[in-house]
Every structure is written in structure tokens, then in C-alpha cells.
Design an enzyme around this catalytic site. Structure first.
Site, short mmCIF file in Angstrom:
data_model
loop_
_atom_site.label_atom_id
_atom_site.label_comp_id
_atom_site.label_asym_id
_atom_site.label_seq_id
_atom_site.Cartn_x
_atom_site.Cartn_y
_atom_site.Cartn_z
N GLU A 131 -1.68 6.02 -8.86
CA GLU A 131 -2.65 7.01 -8.35
C GLU A 131 -2.54 8.33 -9.11
OE1 GLU A 131 -3.33 7.15 -4.14
OE2 GLU A 131 -3.81 9.28 -4.15
N ASP A 156 0.86 -1.18 0.00
CA ASP A 156 0.00 0.00 0.00
C ASP A 156 0.90 1.25 0.00
OD1 ASP A 156 -2.39 1.40 0.22
OD2 ASP A 156 -2.46 1.27 2.42
#
Ligand code: 13P
Length: 332
Positions: A146, A94
Site C-alpha cells: 500500500e 488483510d
């Protein structure tokens, strides 16, 4: 160098394809200790839900990177012991913030990594993401990238202001980086304080904060530009008010903690959103359970007697997310 395949993990490719087509989302739960991991695996095995085990840089620093990786390997075997014949478990980094960190995870058996270069200028985000994709794909490891910035604080990721993902950038970004999924910013935010009181209204009956709605128009624009492309939502804890109340009633202090309403996550799960990240809710469940034991039994000092109830509470929470919010039960 060990391949994730040797330790029984899967990458996200097929999992996401099915989730987008089937109108549900895969839960991505963070873990950094044994009780969390047990609760996640018990919940996934019992509901037959594919699951993503997420490890952040902060979790690696806290628990030790090698230990976490072997815990995930153990989790696959544990899932089988629980009667889940072919566990669909992803081990995911993550918020990786460098090529070196992503490479180290690929090399130690992660099946998926996130490179979060969203705070860099657009071209630098593309260049770093592509570098990670080129390496990861040599090992069949899938990559999440992202675009856009989420507000909030989570482990080592913090941003004061959010800005939504710009739909006009997504085709160029996905094509030039080759990433497998894209985390977008549509108003979710990390942590238990997702919104400032001035961004919210207040429910006159309960006095609780009502957060502003997610920007579904931005999500739909992105879906139109990239049909069928897997989209990820970070910062998707709902901050259950029953846990906040238990914590506050037992010596805690979490004023005005507020999250993303579950109906909105349910709606998002039916779209191209196929991975939903949840960490804070599990922290709240654990803290509420532990505080309750400490308040009710001040003489208790066996960690199993307070971490056990914490584990039970987290399992309940994970099952509820899987069945009632994400709809991933029975899909593995
Ligand atoms: P929450 O803080 O809302 O649980 O978000 C977690 C997350 O996005 C991990 O990347």
C-alpha cells in the site's frame, strides 16, 4: 509449513491479469465466522466468480488463526460440493503489519498476503514490503502493498486523515519492492462512517449525505505510470441505506453512515482496479437481519433462526456486488 496449492487455493497472479484485461474486479470479502464464509462461498459458486477470502489480524484474534485457515480449506471443498468444479479461491491476509505476521500466514497456507507499511516513511515502507515479497515469492504467494493513507477505522487499522497516493512514487515503489498489486488511496475509507458530514453535501429530497467523488484523476495518473499493473481499492463498502434504515428502525443508532456510491465502484472496476475490498456492508447486512428478527420475534433464542436470515441477506449482498458492481460473474 503447508503450501496453499495443497489445499486447493490459488494465488492472485492469473486472476488479476485476467481481471485487468477483462475490465472487471475481484471481490475481496472479509470473514471471521461461519455464516459469512458460507454466504461468500454460496454467492461465488452460484455466480461462478473468483473470490478472495480476507482475514484481518483482528479476525485472527477473534476467531483463532488456525480455525480460520481450516475453514478456508473447508470452503474449497464446500464450493466443489455446490457444483463449482474448479473453485478460484484466494486466502488473503488483510492489512498485515509485520514481516512475522505475513510469514506466519504464508507458512500456514495463505495464497496471498498484504503488507501494509503505508504509515511508515517511504523508504521504510519499501524495505519492509520487499522483505515480505522476497519471502512470499519463494512460496509462490502473491503480495499486496500500500502507498498512500486511507482515513477511517477498521479492526486494528485507524487513521484520522487520508492522503492520496502520489503517482510520481508508484513506478519506483513497484519496481523496488517487486509487489504483485498495489492498494492506493483515492478517497475511499474504512468503516461505515467514511466521510464527516462537513465533507459531504446533503440531498435536499432525502436528507441523506452525498459523499465527495473519488479522485479518478489520481487513479488514471497511476494507471498511466504502471500500465496493466493490478490496483486495489480498500474501504469500498457502499453502506446500503436500506440496511442503515432497518438497523435504525429496530433499535440501532447509525446516524449519517455513508459509503462509496456503487456507480463509482462500477467505473473503477473497468480500470486497472482489479480487487475491491468489502467488509462493512456485510456487517450491516448481518446486523440489519438480526435486529429485524429480534424486533419481530422477541421470543426467539435459537441462533440458527437469526443467523440463518443474516446469512441469506449476506449472500444476497455478495451476489449483488459480484453481478451488478464488480462484474466478476462467470469469470471462474
Ligand atoms: P469497508 O470498511 O469499506 O468495507 O472496507 C473494508 C476493507 O478495506 C478491508 O481491508
Amino acid at each position: 509449513m503447508v503450501s496453499f496449492k495443497e489445499i486447493g487455493l490459488v494465488n492472485t497472479r492469473e486472476m488479476f491479469k485476467k481481471a485487468v484485461a477483462g475490465g472487471y474486479a475481484i471481490p475481496a470479502f472479509n470473514f471471521n465466522n461461519m455464516e459469512q464464509l458460507q454466504a461468500i462461498i454460496m454467492a461465488a459458486a452460484e455466480t461462478k466468480s473468483p473470490v478472495i477470502l480476507q482475514v484481518s489480524k483482528g479476525a485472527r484474534n477473534y476467531a483463532n488463526q488456525t480455525l480460520l485457515r481450516y475453514m478456508a480449506e473447508g470452503a474449497v471443498e464446500y464450493a466443489k460440493e455446490l457444483g463449482w468444479e474448479k473453485p478460484q479461491i484466494v486466502l488473503h491476509l488483510d492489512h498485515g503489519d509485520s514481516f512475522e505476521l505475513c510469514k506466519s500466514c504464508v507458512d500456514m497456507g495463505f495464497s496471498s498476503v498484504m503488507i501494509d507499511a503505508s504509515s511508515l516513511p517511504y523508504e521504510d515502507n519499501i524495505a519492509l514490503t520487499k522483505k515480505v515479497v522476497d519471502y512470499a515469492h519463494q512460496h509462490d504467494v502473491t503480495v499486496e502493498a500500500e502507498l498512500g493513507v486511507l482515513a477511517g477505522v477498521e479492526d486494528e487499522v485507524a487513521a484520522e486523515e487520508s492522503h492520496y497516493t502520489r503517482p510520481e512514487e508508484v513506478i519506483d515503489f513497484a519496481t523496488r519492492t517487486g509487489c504483485d498489486s498495489l492498494a492506493i488511496s483515492i478517497g475511499t475509507s474504512h468503516g461505515a462512517y467514511k466521510f464527516k458530514p462537513e465533507q459531504c453535501t446533503r440531498d435536499p429530497k432525502t436528507g441523506r449525505l452525498v459523499p465527495p467523488p473519488l479522485a479518478f484523476d489520481v487513479l488514471h495518473e497511476i494507471e498511466k505510470k504502471l500500465p496493466g499493473f493490478p490496483i486495489v481499492l480498500h474501504g469500498s463498502s457502499s453502506v446500503p441505506q436500506n440496511y442503515v434504515d432497518i438497523i435504525n428502525a429496530n433499535g440501532g443508532k447509525l446516524p449519517d453512515a455513508v459509503g462509496i456510491p456503487e456507480e463509482q465502484l462500477r467505473e473503477a472496476s473497468k480500470s486497472a482496479v482489479c480487487k475491491i475490498n468489502i467488509d462493512s456492508d456485510s456487517r450491516l447486512a448481518m446486523t440489519a437481519a438480526v435486529r429485524k428478527v429480534f424486533a419481530e420475534k422477541p421470543g426467539e433464542f435459537d441462533p440458527r433462526k437469526y443467523l440463518g436470515p443474516a446469512r441469506d441477506e449476506m449472500k444476497k449482498l455478495y451476489m449483488d456486488k459480484i453481478v451488478n458492481v464488480l462484474g466478476s460473474n462467470g469469470k471462474a
